[in-house]
Scaffold this active site. Sequence first.
Site: not given
Ligand code: ARG
Ligand code: ZN
Ligand code: CA
Length: 431
Positions: A228, A231-232, A235, A256
Site C-alpha cells: 500500500t 502504491h501511495e 501516487h 504500460t
Molecule cells: N487503492 C488504494 C489507493 O490507491 C491502494 C491500493 C493498494 N493495493 C495494495 N495491494 N496494497 O489509495
Molecule cells: Zn491508488
Molecule cells: Ca500506458
Amino acid sequence: MKSFLPAVIFLFSLVVNAGAQSICGTTAYKQQMVKSDPSLIEVFRNIEEQIAAENNKTNGNFAMRDTTANEIIYIPVVIHLLYKKAAENISDAQIKSQLDVLNADFSMLNSDQANTPSAFKSLAGNARIQFCLARVDPQGHKTTGIDRKYTSQDLFTTNDEMKMADKGGAASWNSKHYLNIWVCRLSSRSLGYATPPGAAADKDGVVIAYDVFGTTGNLRAPFNKGRTATHEVGHWLGLIHMWGDTNCGDDHVDDTPKQQSYNFGCQNFPKLSNCSPDSNGDMFMNFMDFSDDACMNLFTRGQVKRMRALFAQNNIRNSFLASFACDSTLAVGGPLPTTVTHDVVQPAVPVAAAIKIYPSPVNTVTTIECKGATALTIKTLSIFNSLGMKVFTARLNQEKTRIDLTNLTRGIYIVHIGDGKDKFTTRIIKQ
Ligand code: ARG
Ligand code: ZN
Ligand code: CA
C-alpha cells in the site's frame, strides 16, 4: 428480461466501483481537491508540462542535473504515528519493515520481481530512490524520524484531519525536504491515500492505515507486504493508476499497456481486457494496479522516468536533492529523542541579522560569524554550486567558523545555513 440486463450490469458496476472507492482513497481525494480549489488544474497542468519537457530530452536523461542522471535520490521520511488504542501504536520494527519494502521496490531489489511475467520483464525499471527515517528534524535536532502521538480520534477519513494538530492529528514537516507519512486508523476498509504532486504544502504526503503498514505485526491480509505504501508513494511521485482512472484511460506512461479497469486479488497471466493492445493484456502485477500485495512486483521504466522527472530543476520535488536530513552527522547534538515535539523554537535574534560571511569574493578561507549563535537553532552550513549540487558542508559550532574553500572552482555559490523557518540563504563568490 432482455431490457433488464443492462440495468443489472449498471447496478453491479456501481457496487464494484463503490468497493474500489472505499479502498482507493487517492482518486476520490484528488477529485475532491480539484473541486474545492479549481486553480489546482493549472498547477497539475504545469507539472505535466515539466514532466513532458524532461522526458523529451533526447539524452535519455532520467531527470536531473545532466551529469548525474543516474544518481540515487534520497528521501528523508517522517512517520507521524497517531494512535488511540495500544494496537495502533505499532512498533519501530514494523515501521522499519515498511522502509525496507519501499527501498526494495524503488530500487528493483524486491525478490518477487521473479514473478513478473517474462513478457513484461524487460519493461521493469529501477527508480533508484532510497528512503530513510529522517535523522535531522526541521529544527536541526537529531530525530528518530518517528513522531508518535496519542490522539483522541477513534479513526480518520480522507478529510486530512490527521494532518492537523488541532484535530487530533500531527502537523507536517516541511514537505520540500521530508516525505510525510501519517500512519493511523482509517475508516472502513480504507488502506491509504496520497496527495498528488502540487497539493498544499501542509497536506503533502501519504496516509496509510496502521494495519497495512510494513510486513511484520498485526496486519490485514492480503495487504500485509507493505505494498500500500509503495502504491501511495507512487501516487505521491506522480503516478496514475494503470487504467488512467477511467474506462480504458491513459496513465501518461508509454510502456504500460492500456487496460480497461482495475484488477483485484491475484490474476493469472495473461488477463485480457477490452482495450488490451496485444495478447499480453493487463499489467495487473504493476504496483499501480489494485492486486493483492503478494501479486504486485514492478514499476516500469516509463513510470520511473515519470517519477524521476519530478526531481528535475524547476519541477516540484527538486528540493529533495538538497535535503540533508538523512545524514545524522548534520544534526545538532544530544541523544536521539524517543518522541518528537512540535514546538518551534523562536530565534532570539533574527537569523539573517546574526550571520556575517567575509570576505566575499573569497580566495581561500572564509569566515562565518554567527553573532547571537544561540539564535540559530540549526547550525549546519551547506554550499551548493550553480547546478544545485552540494559541494561543501560544515557544522557551525562557534561564534566564528573558518572554512577553507581553496578547492572550489571559480564561480558563484549558494550558501544555506539552517533550515525551515530559520533558514538563511546567501551567495558567495569564489575567485
Ligand atoms: N487503492 C488504494 C489507493 O490507491 C491502494 C491500493 C493498494 N493495493 C495494495 N495491494 N496494497 O489509495
Ligand atoms: Zn491508488
Ligand atoms: Ca500506458
